[in-house]
Scaffold this active site. Structure first.
Site, PDB file in Angstrom:
ATOM      1  N   SER A 181     112.919  67.445   4.806  1.00  0.00           N
ATOM      2  CA  SER A 181     112.121  67.463   3.483  1.00  0.00           C
ATOM      3  C   SER A 181     110.736  68.041   3.763  1.00  0.00           C
ATOM      4  O   SER A 181     110.640  69.035   4.180  1.00  0.00           O
ATOM      5  CB  SER A 181     112.520  66.133   2.669  1.00  0.00           C
ATOM      6  OG  SER A 181     111.827  66.312   1.391  1.00  0.00           O
TER       7      SER A 181
ATOM      8  N   ASP B 102     108.829  72.126  -2.164  1.00  0.00           N
ATOM      9  CA  ASP B 102     108.717  71.425  -0.701  1.00  0.00           C
ATOM     10  C   ASP B 102     109.879  72.064   0.253  1.00  0.00           C
ATOM     11  O   ASP B 102     110.490  73.043  -0.244  1.00  0.00           O
ATOM     12  CB  ASP B 102     108.770  70.113  -0.927  1.00  0.00           C
ATOM     13  CG  ASP B 102     110.342  69.435  -1.187  1.00  0.00           C
ATOM     14  OD1 ASP B 102     111.002  70.558  -1.863  1.00  0.00           O
ATOM     15  OD2 ASP B 102     110.712  68.391  -0.700  1.00  0.00           O
TER      16      ASP B 102
END
Length: 452
Positions: A101, A245
């Site tokens: 992530s 992201d």
């Protein structure tokens, strides 16, 4: 006993336990074992972000799965929500995302989706963990041979399938012709698909973060650093900007004036619009303990209930399902539209906000003006170990004094990161100077008693 799973799958330094090839291969074997519940040929979808270690982990994971007689469909770089969609779209038995992530490139992780597109149930994660960590692992004795060994396939039309799904979440026939956008893909999983979605809809794009080299994912770009997009929006005179992201499951927006639009403001905009349209299920939105008190005040004024959960999209999703509501999220830009998708999706979120801009014929800055966030300060402190805060008398005393000073005009939240050895201090209140002062003091106390 060592623990394999954290709050969002498995995560750690790449090529070091638990993200070593040996462990990852065992994870693949264990996953294949727990999903083989019927006699049909089983299959698992595997996608990843752009980290250098993704190749290594993808290979080890695929080998483990195939060695248990389950087929693998390799997608390559695609946002996490894209893998969740393809898991259901292709009727796979599970979906796997190789990504850490928002973490730096030298970390990596593995996230799992069940066949329904939701995160893998806790009981299945526990079963996988037990199988991998067991000393005498009985799945090591299961060795399919000949034609029973699994095969691996590379899927070429994955991006196209996902793009069609995303565009179908918009009102029929809606286009973005003439809309000027700045798009930062964080050199991550969305670097191909995100520009394709918005350009196909007619938007004029200024691109950032679309040249991954394996080591630059999230590096001073994307949702962690939206200031770069804000600067570019003002330079180009764009109508808005958006920053994804690394794995594309969250987004931070920027209005035409260069102001940051976080997840709280996105929830306010979308919740308010759906409420006016009579489409907000149970007049309820789900946030977390970190959702700004200003959001709660705004929603209350408009007859909308806010349910707060612990931090983490898993908890938001659980609360959405339990309450029957369909929209929830976090200030970080992880927003879930359950009537469209099973998980947070940065591109989908941006599409919904832009659709409201066009239907309301208002710039993003005007849509954002409906909610006034209270001053909020969050500080991260690197720590040695995660001990309960309330068991430290000095920390407890400092928190009690700070809360007494704030009275009922603010909140204090102490919590640990689910993925890093970090304690987070959040202070919120009407007096910005007081908020800053109290947050700094609490951070100093935690640093003294728990910091590295």
């Amino acid at each position: 006993m060592a623990k394999l799973f954290g709050t969002d799958g498995i995560r750690g330094k790449a090529n070091v336990w638990p993200m070593s090839t040996e462990v990852v291969m065992q994870v693949g074997r264990a996953l294949a074992y727990v999903i083989k519940k019927h006699s049909h040929r089983h299959k698992v979808i595997i996608g990843k972000d752009t980290r250098l270690s993704g190749y290594m982990i993808e290979t080890a994971l695929s080998a483990g799965i195939c060695s248990m007689g389950v087929d693998v469909f390799l997608i390559g770089p695609l946002p996490t929500p894209g893998i969740a969609f393809l898991t259901t779209n292709m009727r796979a038995d599970a979906g796997v995302v190789i990504s850490a992530s928002h973490n730096p490139y030298d970390d990596n992780g593995i996230k799992f989706f069940a066949r329904n597109g939701f995160k893998l149930p806790d009981e299945m994660e526990i079963e996988i963990e037990k199988l991998v960590l067991a000393k005498n692992n009985y799945i090591d004795t299961i060795r399919p041979t000949a034609t029973e060994i699994g095969k691996a396939f590379r899927i070429e039309d994955a991006i196209g399938r996902y793009i069609v799904f995303l565009k179908n979440t918009l009102p029929k026939g809606m286009l973005f012709d003439g809309l000027k956008m700045v798009l930062d893909c964080a050199h991550g999983a969305g670097y191909k698909v995100a520009p394709m979605v918005f350009s196909e809809l007619g938007a004029k794009l200024t691109l950032m973060g679309v040249a991954p080299d394996g080591t630059n994912i999230n590096k001073e770009c994307g949702a962690l650093y939206p200031e770069g997009v804000a600067k570019k929006v003002k330079e180009t005179g764009a109508d808005l900007g958006l920053a994804l992201d690394g794995d594309g499951d969250r987004v931070i927006l920027v209005d035409e004036k260069g102001n940051i639009v976080d997840g709280d403001k996105i929830l306010a905009i979308c919740g308010n619009y759906l409420k006016k349209q009579g489409k907000l299920k149970h007049d309820t939105i789900v946030g977390t303990v970190m959702s700004n008190f200003g959001l709660e005040l705004f929603l209350k004024q408009h007859g909308i209930r806010l349910i707060r959960t612990p931090v983490g999209d898993r908890y938001v999703t659980e609360a959405l399902c339990a309450s029957g509501s369909t929209i929830g999220g976090e200030p970080s830009g992880h927003v879930i539209f359950l009537h469209h998708h099973t998980t947070g999706d940065g591109i989908l979120t941006a599409l919904q906000v832009i659709a409201i801009m066009l239907m309301e014929d208002k710039p993003l800055s005007q849509l954002c003006s409906i909610m006034k966030p209270l001053p909020q300060k969050m500080i991260n402190i690197k720590i040695k170990e995660k001990h309960p805060f309330e068991k430290n008398p000095a920390i407890t005393e400092a928190v009690n004094k700070a809360q007494k000073t704030l009275a009922e005009q603010g909140r204090i939240v102490l919590r640990y990161s689910g993925t890093e050895p970090v304690a987070r201090v959040m202070v919120e209140g009407k007096d910005g100077h007081l908020v800053e002062e109290l947050a700094n003091h609490l951070a100093e106390v935690i640093q003294k008693h728990m910091g590295v």
